[in-house]
Write a protein that holds these residues in place. Sequence first.
Motif, PDB file in Angstrom:
ATOM      1  N   UNK A 133     100.667   1.621  11.842  1.00  0.00           N
ATOM      2  CA  UNK A 133     100.723   2.927  12.530  1.00  0.00           C
ATOM      3  C   UNK A 133      99.313   3.788  12.980  1.00  0.00           C
ATOM      4  N   UNK A 134      98.325   2.765  12.205  1.00  0.00           N
ATOM      5  CA  UNK A 134      96.724   3.523  12.127  1.00  0.00           C
ATOM      6  C   UNK A 134      96.350   2.642  13.177  1.00  0.00           C
ATOM      7  N   UNK A 135      95.011   1.981  12.813  1.00  0.00           N
ATOM      8  CA  UNK A 135      93.845   1.282  13.421  1.00  0.00           C
ATOM      9  C   UNK A 135      93.805  -0.457  13.155  1.00  0.00           C
ATOM     10  N   UNK A 136      94.895  -0.733  12.462  1.00  0.00           N
ATOM     11  CA  UNK A 136      95.076  -2.659  12.273  1.00  0.00           C
ATOM     12  C   UNK A 136      93.797  -2.461  11.346  1.00  0.00           C
ATOM     13  N   UNK A 137      93.122  -3.842  11.703  1.00  0.00           N
ATOM     14  CA  UNK A 137      92.473  -4.293  10.202  1.00  0.00           C
ATOM     15  C   UNK A 137      91.144  -3.339   9.489  1.00  0.00           C
ATOM     16  N   UNK A 138      91.192  -2.277  10.711  1.00  0.00           N
ATOM     17  CA  UNK A 138      90.130  -1.232  10.383  1.00  0.00           C
ATOM     18  C   UNK A 138      90.265  -0.330   9.035  1.00  0.00           C
ATOM     19  N   UNK A 139      91.306  -0.414   9.017  1.00  0.00           N
ATOM     20  CA  UNK A 139      92.009   0.682   8.088  1.00  0.00           C
ATOM     21  C   UNK A 139      90.786   0.919   6.715  1.00  0.00           C
ATOM     22  N   UNK A 140      90.410  -0.068   5.768  1.00  0.00           N
ATOM     23  CA  UNK A 140      88.826   0.454   5.321  1.00  0.00           C
ATOM     24  C   UNK A 140      88.126   1.525   5.752  1.00  0.00           C
ATOM     25  N   UNK A 141      87.829   1.034   7.250  1.00  0.00           N
ATOM     26  CA  UNK A 141      86.817   1.410   7.109  1.00  0.00           C
ATOM     27  C   UNK A 141      87.199   2.939   7.012  1.00  0.00           C
TER      28      UNK A 141
END
Length: 508
Positions: free
Chosen positions: A57-65
Amino acid sequence: MTPPEETVAVSSPGTDSTPENQLHRNSMGVTEICFFVVAAAAPIAGMTGLVPSTIVLGNGAAAPGAFLIAGIMLLFFAVGYATMSHHVTHAGAFFAYVGRGLGAPWGVASAFVSVLSYCLVQTAIYGFLGATVSAKMASIGFSMPWWFWCLVALAIVQVFGILNVNLGAKVLGVLLSLELLSMIITGLAVLFHGGGPGGLNIAASFSPTEIFKGAPGVAFAFAFAGFIGFEATAIYGEESRNPKKTVPRATYAAVIIITLIFALTSFAIISGAGSADIVKKTLALTTLDGTPLANPAQLLFSVAGTYVGPWMPELMSWLLITSLFAGVLAFHNSATRYFFAMGRSGLLPAKLGTTGRFKTPVRASVLQTAIGVITIVAFALAGLDPVVTLFYWFAITAILGLTFIQGLVCLAVIRFFRETRADTRLWNTLVAPLLGLVSIVIAEYLLLSRFGLISGTAGTDGQPWEMNFTGWALAALPFVVFVVALGYGFWLEHRKNNDDELVKEFVS
């Protein structure tokens, strides 16, 4: 001349009179407090719930960031919070800090919103725990409804709520160590394999341009939700050894540990699954009976099974249960200490402000358990889903309330030190709290604007600010309670001005 620190320091109200309203002194250090606080974040539960939702629902692979930036932003808050703990030691941390900085009525209002939020989040986790245990036990042939397991957990937590707080810290230490170890092993396994398809793509997860792609507002809303409970370090100030040093150290340690857990473990999960098309892969793994994200744990379990072995997902499925149990125990302690502090200060019946044989707030603990029982039974009788309603409705409402009070704490810190000059370090008493306030305001906006989406009360279009009646009612709850309690606080202050002894020790 009295040193400034002694001039403004706050000993626990009422502790000079009788031992019945004193908690167990010198019983906890930095490590024990961190066990309670990090356990409240429920790391494996976060990995199985928050991370897949943030990806899809958010920013895909950049969730850790997103988790990394949220942690850095909350560190600004932690600076002022920790600095304040040098001068105010109180089991009702938020309301004591706000009361000292902004005035007693604001402290009273903060107390009621804080205790409401802790009660809501603990009950929310009970719902998640009951559903998880019910499904797990049914898989091995022992089928009981979710509410049965909730009541069993409530009984166990109640026992720990009465016994020495150190015992609870030791139990949480063991449970937390096991779940962290399982995630570290999984992360290292992915690292040693060089990641999955696409390798270890650091840029995809931590590049600023990637972090703000997709729906970053949703990503950050979920990320801030992962830190709920970190502020509880100051709640244990009265029970800690050398609180002026222990509480600040525990606060910084808790924020850093939670940040690293979410950022690095989610990076390992995404790398293991393959950062390319991670949204599609997450949906494929978590969709159950045609419902996306209905089985979010499968993302972590799939990576663990692939890189470690089939025994790791099985172990993690049990550690998810212990993680949730650790969470309800941690929040039970937070809520009971607020009830205790409010009873001791005259905001609630005085009997709540007393302790038992083990110097723990027994009556406050029983009250918190009673609230949990009533809520769980009510949801069970109404036939409501323990995850879709009880967990999502109550958890996001609690986070909204606590985030709002954190903003007031930032203002209180600034005003407190401007007036008392007890600490003149510009960074600690003005710059960092201001940055923390900005971070909190951003977090509160993101949580409010995406409240319907996160709570499952969004309208048909799922746009920001779009909610049904239930969503608006839940979102308004902390603010309504705050306004009503603020009025109660001004009334108490008026009575104090008329020499009413009932509230003298709190608002003096």
